[in-house]
Design a protein around this motif. Structure first.
Motif, PDB file in Angstrom:
ATOM      1  N   ASP A  20       0.936  -1.247  -0.038  1.00 31.11           N
ATOM      2  CA  ASP A  20       0.075  -0.155  -0.067  1.00 31.11           C
ATOM      3  C   ASP A  20       0.930   1.220  -0.010  1.00 31.11           C
ATOM      4  N   VAL A  21       1.848   1.307  -0.622  1.00 31.81           N
ATOM      5  CA  VAL A  21       2.882   2.261  -0.919  1.00 31.81           C
ATOM      6  C   VAL A  21       2.522   3.576  -1.962  1.00 31.81           C
ATOM      7  N   ASN A  22       2.941   4.540  -1.731  1.00 33.07           N
ATOM      8  CA  ASN A  22       2.403   5.744  -2.467  1.00 33.07           C
ATOM      9  C   ASN A  22       3.853   6.138  -3.600  1.00 33.07           C
ATOM     10  N   ALA A  23       3.438   6.436  -4.591  1.00 32.62           N
ATOM     11  CA  ALA A  23       4.598   7.030  -5.735  1.00 32.62           C
ATOM     12  C   ALA A  23       3.642   8.171  -6.064  1.00 32.62           C
ATOM     13  N   THR A  24       4.415   9.336  -6.369  1.00 31.20           N
ATOM     14  CA  THR A  24       3.816  10.594  -6.674  1.00 31.20           C
ATOM     15  C   THR A  24       4.282  11.380  -7.789  1.00 31.20           C
ATOM     16  N   LEU A  25       3.581  11.769  -8.852  1.00 31.13           N
ATOM     17  CA  LEU A  25       4.205  12.568 -10.002  1.00 31.13           C
ATOM     18  C   LEU A  25       3.876  13.800  -9.924  1.00 31.13           C
ATOM     19  N   VAL A  26       4.858  14.540 -10.168  1.00 26.51           N
ATOM     20  CA  VAL A  26       4.326  16.359 -10.194  1.00 26.51           C
ATOM     21  C   VAL A  26       5.043  16.863 -11.772  1.00 26.51           C
ATOM     22  N   VAL A  27       4.289  17.292 -12.233  1.00 23.41           N
ATOM     23  CA  VAL A  27       4.335  17.669 -13.918  1.00 23.41           C
ATOM     24  C   VAL A  27       4.532  19.249 -13.954  1.00 23.41           C
ATOM     25  N   GLY A  28       5.662  19.501 -14.163  1.00 26.67           N
ATOM     26  CA  GLY A  28       5.888  20.875 -14.674  1.00 26.67           C
ATOM     27  C   GLY A  28       5.932  21.189 -16.064  1.00 26.67           C
ATOM     28  N   GLN A 198      -6.174  23.440   4.137  1.00 27.54           N
ATOM     29  CA  GLN A 198      -6.555  22.708   2.950  1.00 27.54           C
ATOM     30  C   GLN A 198      -5.611  22.010   2.104  1.00 27.54           C
ATOM     31  N   THR A 199      -4.413  21.916   2.638  1.00 31.36           N
ATOM     32  CA  THR A 199      -3.254  21.309   2.273  1.00 31.36           C
ATOM     33  C   THR A 199      -3.544  19.763   1.962  1.00 31.36           C
ATOM     34  N   GLN A 200      -3.256  19.128   0.855  1.00 30.29           N
ATOM     35  CA  GLN A 200      -3.649  17.614   0.847  1.00 30.29           C
ATOM     36  C   GLN A 200      -2.020  17.070   1.096  1.00 30.29           C
ATOM     37  N   VAL A 201      -1.893  16.137   1.967  1.00 31.24           N
ATOM     38  CA  VAL A 201      -0.748  15.265   2.545  1.00 31.24           C
ATOM     39  C   VAL A 201      -0.851  13.975   1.979  1.00 31.24           C
ATOM     40  N   VAL A 202       0.348  13.759   1.234  1.00 28.54           N
ATOM     41  CA  VAL A 202       0.344  12.169   0.602  1.00 28.54           C
ATOM     42  C   VAL A 202       1.201  11.577   1.660  1.00 28.54           C
ATOM     43  N   PRO A 203       0.693  10.443   2.209  1.00 29.72           N
ATOM     44  CA  PRO A 203       1.521   9.778   3.289  1.00 29.72           C
ATOM     45  C   PRO A 203       2.227   8.749   2.548  1.00 29.72           C
ATOM     46  N   GLY A 204       3.249   8.133   3.185  1.00 26.28           N
ATOM     47  CA  GLY A 204       4.132   7.028   2.498  1.00 26.28           C
ATOM     48  C   GLY A 204       3.111   5.709   2.318  1.00 26.28           C
ATOM     49  N   HIS A 205       2.161   5.634   2.992  1.00 28.92           N
ATOM     50  CA  HIS A 205       1.288   4.261   2.904  1.00 28.92           C
ATOM     51  C   HIS A 205       0.014   4.744   3.009  1.00 28.92           C
ATOM     52  N   GLY A 206      -0.998   4.502   2.138  1.00 26.25           N
ATOM     53  CA  GLY A 206      -2.491   4.779   2.179  1.00 26.25           C
ATOM     54  C   GLY A 206      -2.915   6.033   1.705  1.00 26.25           C
ATOM     55  N   ALA A 207      -4.272   6.364   1.970  1.00 28.75           N
ATOM     56  CA  ALA A 207      -4.941   7.411   1.408  1.00 28.75           C
ATOM     57  C   ALA A 207      -4.572   8.730   1.807  1.00 28.75           C
TER      58      ALA A 207
END
Length: 266
Positions: A20-28, A198-207
């Motif tokens: 249940d690990v997250n990876a994130t993409l940030v497009v510039g 209102q900041t969205q926080v991406v955790p290491g695992h989960g929603a």
């Protein structure tokens, strides 16, 4: 098919079913940032394919910390020419010994892990750095030790998104195997100062979570830290302290033992 989900303009999260690990993409405008690369080369290949369905811009990688489930896909992204950023302490811990430990601890992944070459970051951060992706600047911050010695947080101010790595855990309790339980609360408190309501926080695992969740986890970690300090002062056995913890006892035992060691270092 591995799919990225857009949570804010140009910010996409992949929640992988393994661990249940997250990876994130940030497009510039000129480059795209991938935060964490999953556990195996095969998972990273799927991640890369998902990224390429969103953008064909040159890639940059950030590792939130050294643990294998966030870094062992580095070799796949590095082969694409992506520079890899990470905290200097995290970079020092990524190597064959870490791979061998992961093989022993995760036999279901052992066949994929045993033959890979760990690739540590070469762009090193001590406290802070800025990455210009072209019309979008992201910040890298080391707020202090917590889940590991080298936790690195990625801030995307224009999207009001923070990628926290395992400093924040949603789908399970915090993990203390390599943690600094007495320092983790202060590290999270410093992070909270940079969050908006209102900041969205991406955790290491989960929603994906918000500041209220982070605040609640900070309070639990602070309570555990005080239990450890009081237990050490009273000479209480680790089992008794762990039984009072807001987290599961087996995980808390690890935290208490690590805290006791830190409190009694010469």
């Amino acid at each position: 098919m591995t799919v990225l989900h857009e949570i804010a303009s140009g910010v996409h999260v992949l929640r992988h079913p393994v661990l249940d690990v997250n990876a994130t993409l940030v497009v510039g405008g000129e480059a795209a940032l991938v935060v964490d690369t999953l556990s195996t080369p095969g998972q990273a290949q799927d991640l890369l394919a998902a990224v390429r369905r969103v953008t064909h811009l040159p890639l940059v990688v950030v590792n939130t910390h050294h643990h294998f489930d966030h870094t062992f896909g580095n070799m796949v992204l590095a082969a694409e020419g992506a520079p890899i950023w990470g905290h200097e302490e995290a970079a020092a811990l990524i190597g064959p010994a870490q791979r061998d430990r992961a093989v022993l601890e995760h036999p279901d992944l052992a066949a994929d892990l045993a033959c890979l070459t760990p690739v540590p970051p070469t762009r090193l951060v001590r406290t802070t750095a800025e990455l210009d992706l072209g019309d979008r600047v992201v910040g890298l911050r080391h707020y202090g030790r917590g889940h590991s010695v080298g936790d690195l947080v990625t801030l995307v101010p224009d999207a009001d998104v923070v990628i926290a790595g395992d400093l924040v855990e949603e789908s399970g309790p915090p993990q203390f195997d390599d943690a600094y339980p007495l320092e983790w609360p202060d590290t999270l408190a410093a992070l909270l100062l940079d969050l908006n309501p209102q900041t969205q926080v991406v955790p290491g695992h989960g929603a994906v979570v918000g500041p209220r969740f982070v605040t609640a986890q900070h309070e639990q970690l602070a309570a555990l830290a005080w239990l450890i300090r009081d237990g050490d002062q009273d000479g209480a056995p680790a089992e008794r302290v762990a039984a009072k913890s807001p987290f599961p006892q087996d995980m808390s035992m690890c935290a208490v033992k690590r805290g006791y060691v830190q409190l009694n270092m010469p």
